[in-house]
Design a protein around this motif. Structure first.
Motif, PDB file in Angstrom:
ATOM      1  N   MET A   1       2.106  35.707 -32.474  1.00 46.24           N
ATOM      2  CA  MET A   1       2.235  34.436 -33.151  1.00 46.24           C
ATOM      3  C   MET A   1       0.971  33.592 -33.017  1.00 46.24           C
ATOM      4  O   MET A   1       0.593  32.904 -33.937  1.00 46.24           O
ATOM      5  CB  MET A   1       3.452  33.704 -32.567  1.00 46.24           C
ATOM      6  N   ALA A   2       0.328  33.674 -31.856  1.00 48.60           N
ATOM      7  CA  ALA A   2      -0.883  32.900 -31.634  1.00 48.60           C
ATOM      8  C   ALA A   2      -2.012  33.361 -32.565  1.00 48.60           C
ATOM      9  O   ALA A   2      -2.788  32.543 -33.053  1.00 48.60           O
ATOM     10  CB  ALA A   2      -1.321  32.996 -30.186  1.00 48.60           C
ATOM     11  N   LYS A   3      -2.072  34.673 -32.807  1.00 46.24           N
ATOM     12  CA  LYS A   3      -3.109  35.195 -33.701  1.00 46.24           C
ATOM     13  C   LYS A   3      -2.889  34.730 -35.132  1.00 46.24           C
ATOM     14  O   LYS A   3      -3.835  34.460 -35.855  1.00 46.24           O
ATOM     15  CB  LYS A   3      -3.175  36.710 -33.631  1.00 46.24           C
ATOM     16  N   VAL A   4      -1.621  34.615 -35.534  1.00 43.41           N
ATOM     17  CA  VAL A   4      -1.317  34.142 -36.887  1.00 43.41           C
ATOM     18  C   VAL A   4      -1.769  32.699 -37.039  1.00 43.41           C
ATOM     19  O   VAL A   4      -2.391  32.333 -38.034  1.00 43.41           O
ATOM     20  CB  VAL A   4       0.196  34.287 -37.185  1.00 43.41           C
ATOM     21  N   LYS A   5      -1.496  31.877 -36.044  1.00 41.23           N
ATOM     22  CA  LYS A   5      -1.932  30.473 -36.087  1.00 41.23           C
ATOM     23  C   LYS A   5      -3.450  30.378 -36.138  1.00 41.23           C
ATOM     24  O   LYS A   5      -4.005  29.553 -36.854  1.00 41.23           O
ATOM     25  CB  LYS A   5      -1.401  29.713 -34.873  1.00 41.23           C
TER      26      LYS A   5
END
Length: 54
Positions: free
Chosen positions: A1-5
């Motif tokens: 999820m952090a990479k998507v953000k």
């Protein structure tokens, strides 16, 4: 999820740079409108604080 953000953030920054370069007049209008709104908010806050001190 952090990479998507992180990718969304980079995409937004890239889009803003593209918009500034391809539409300088429109982006200047957007910035001018935003600054006008901030100035209006600051003026309203100043009036509120002055009204409290009277």
């Amino acid at each position: 999820m952090a990479k998507v953000k992180q990718w969304l953030k980079y995409g937004l920054i890239a889009f803003l740079i593209f918009y500034l370069i391809s539409q300088p007049e429109a982006s200047a209008d957007v910035i001018q409108t935003g600054l006008g709104g901030l100035m209006g908010a600051a003026e309203s806050l100043s009036r509120f604080v002055n009204a409290l001190s009277v």
